[in-house]
Motif scaffolding. Sequence first.
Motif, mmCIF file in Angstrom:
data_model
loop_
_atom_site.group_PDB
_atom_site.id
_atom_site.type_symbol
_atom_site.label_atom_id
_atom_site.label_comp_id
_atom_site.label_asym_id
_atom_site.label_seq_id
_atom_site.Cartn_x
_atom_site.Cartn_y
_atom_site.Cartn_z
ATOM 1 N N ALA A 114 0.814 -1.221 0.000
ATOM 2 C CA ALA A 114 0.000 0.000 0.000
ATOM 3 C C ALA A 114 0.847 1.270 0.000
ATOM 4 O O ALA A 114 0.304 2.378 0.086
ATOM 5 N N ARG A 157 -0.207 4.131 -2.243
ATOM 6 C CA ARG A 157 -1.631 4.447 -2.214
ATOM 7 C C ARG A 157 -1.894 5.625 -1.284
ATOM 8 O O ARG A 157 -1.031 6.013 -0.489
ATOM 9 N N GLU A 165 -5.919 4.698 2.621
ATOM 10 C CA GLU A 165 -5.893 3.307 2.172
ATOM 11 C C GLU A 165 -4.751 2.539 2.839
ATOM 12 O O GLU A 165 -4.886 1.348 3.156
#
Length: 206
Positions: A82, A85, A89
Amino acid sequence: METKSVSSVSEEDVRAELILDAASRLFLGPGRVSMDDLARDLGMAKKTIYRHFPGKHSLMTAVLDRQFGAIERTLAAAADEARDRPFGEQVRRFLVAAGAELERIGAAQLATGRGDAVLRRHVEQRIDTVVYQRLDAMFDDGHRRGLLSAPPRLLGEITRGAVERLLNSPLPRELDYTAADLLRTTVDTVLYGAISRPGNKIEVTS
């Protein structure tokens, strides 16, 4: 002589891993399990187990350390995936992965210590180190970057409470969801309201 010694060490290591595998399966399952139960499951004498682990506390500590090591690797992988992101998120994926892993090993039941104060403290310390300290660091980073509209300590307390409550609650079973599923909904409901968006900045003094 040297080759024999290396072989002996290797066999002992394999036996210790077999003991840990069985102890993880039995001790982290439902109900109480004794060292006699473990010895029967392994088909070995208790004195053989005690040669590797002096007592049930040392064996349970080794089991938990191995489990939390696996959780730590899972959370590190979730964070890496992640990394590019949005901040929300990143936090969401971390918490969902943490909730799923803690549920998998029955952390809520372990955190009660099953009547054992030493075990309870060890579990609490490992959860704090592996999950909550990492979460606090994420919130502190989001605050420094101006991505949060609420104090990071407040968000840390809210999410701690949500994780612990859902792991102990009958609600997941009643709704036919996992604790991780409901944690995802909680994060979406609570956390996203605290993430700053253009025109939605709230001034909060910590």
